[in-house]
Design an enzyme around this catalytic site. Structure first.
Site, mmCIF file in Angstrom:
data_model
loop_
_atom_site.group_PDB
_atom_site.id
_atom_site.type_symbol
_atom_site.label_atom_id
_atom_site.label_comp_id
_atom_site.label_asym_id
_atom_site.label_seq_id
_atom_site.Cartn_x
_atom_site.Cartn_y
_atom_site.Cartn_z
ATOM 1 N N ARG A 59 0.790 -1.239 0.000
ATOM 2 C CA ARG A 59 0.000 0.000 0.000
ATOM 3 C C ARG A 59 0.822 1.289 0.000
ATOM 4 O O ARG A 59 0.237 2.370 0.007
ATOM 5 C CB ARG A 59 -0.983 0.043 1.178
ATOM 6 C CG ARG A 59 -2.064 -1.014 1.151
ATOM 7 C CD ARG A 59 -3.276 -0.582 1.922
ATOM 8 N NE ARG A 59 -2.950 -0.242 3.299
ATOM 9 C CZ ARG A 59 -3.759 0.439 4.104
ATOM 10 N NH1 ARG A 59 -4.927 0.879 3.653
ATOM 11 N NH2 ARG A 59 -3.416 0.706 5.342
ATOM 12 N N ASP A 60 2.140 1.199 0.000
ATOM 13 C CA ASP A 60 2.920 2.441 -0.060
ATOM 14 C C ASP A 60 4.232 2.205 -0.811
ATOM 15 O O ASP A 60 5.302 2.592 -0.351
ATOM 16 C CB ASP A 60 3.195 2.976 1.340
ATOM 17 C CG ASP A 60 3.582 4.458 1.335
ATOM 18 O OD1 ASP A 60 3.276 5.142 0.335
ATOM 19 O OD2 ASP A 60 4.180 4.931 2.314
#
Length: 213
Positions: A59-60
């Site tokens: 997610r990042d």
């Protein structure tokens, strides 16, 4: 060039137990693309492991979360936003998180994090390696665009050669650069259903040879 050299020298002297130590920096001839390609391949392998073994969505994914050792091997970092995907699930519902420029377009509408969302972010990383540009440039005027839109515009105008960073643009590497650009564009497809899996991405990247071997 002088300001870059000064900054690198300053960073190399900055040594503290709570800082990541700068191992090296390469700006010599064709080695620059060798290193960038190696970083892309290593990061893709790491992300593929997360997606396949523990079923984790990072997610990042972004360049600052890809750390390098003294051999320029890539290591993914910062799992503070990661989520475990349970078997048979296709996504996890979540708040809109991530870093501007790397967030997949669908996240703002569905708030559903998926493996294909990580692939989009990785595609942006590939574009950074190819262009030497940030995902969102701080500039003024009507011509200011984010990196993804800028790349798609250049492609639509058949001006792909202008996409590549001048420090790695070389006739000997033209084929490899175009191959990686093609992979990146598949990753940043606006429709997540058309994006490849990270397994496919690292397989394609591994087929691109480094150096003359």
């Amino acid at each position: 060039m002088g300001s870059v050299t000064t900054a690198v020298e300053a960073l190399s002297r900055a040594q503290h137990k709570n800082l990541v130590f700068l191992q090296g920096y390469c700006r010599y001839g064709k080695d620059r693309w060798d290193t960038r390609l190696k970083i892309a391949q290593g990061a893709a392998h790491g992300l593929a492991y997360l997606h396949k073994e523990p079923n984790i969505i990072h997610r990042d994914i972004k360049t600052s979360n890809i750390l390098l050792d003294d051999r320029f091997e890539a290591h993914l970092a910062d799992f503070g936003l990661s989520r475990l995907l349970c078997p048979y699930d296709t996504h996890v519902t979540t708040d809109l998180v991530g870093t501007l420029g790397y967030i997949p377009p669908e996240y703002s509408q569905t708030l559903a994090a998926t493996f294909r969302g990580d692939v989009y972010s990785f595609g942006v990383v590939l574009l950074e390696l190819l262009t030497g540009k940030r995902p969102v440039e701080v500039c003024k005027g009507w011509n200011c665009r984010d990196l993804v839109a800028w790349v798609f515009q250049k492609k639509s105008e058949k001006r792909e050669e202008e996409i590549f960073d001048s420090s790695i643009r070389d006739r000997d590497w033209g084929k490899q650069l175009m191959e990686v650009l093609g992979i990146a564009c598949k990753c940043i497809d606006q429709d997540p259903r058309r994006r490849p899996s990270i397994d496919e991405v690292f397989s394609w990247l591994d087929e691109i040879e480094i150096g003359n071997t």
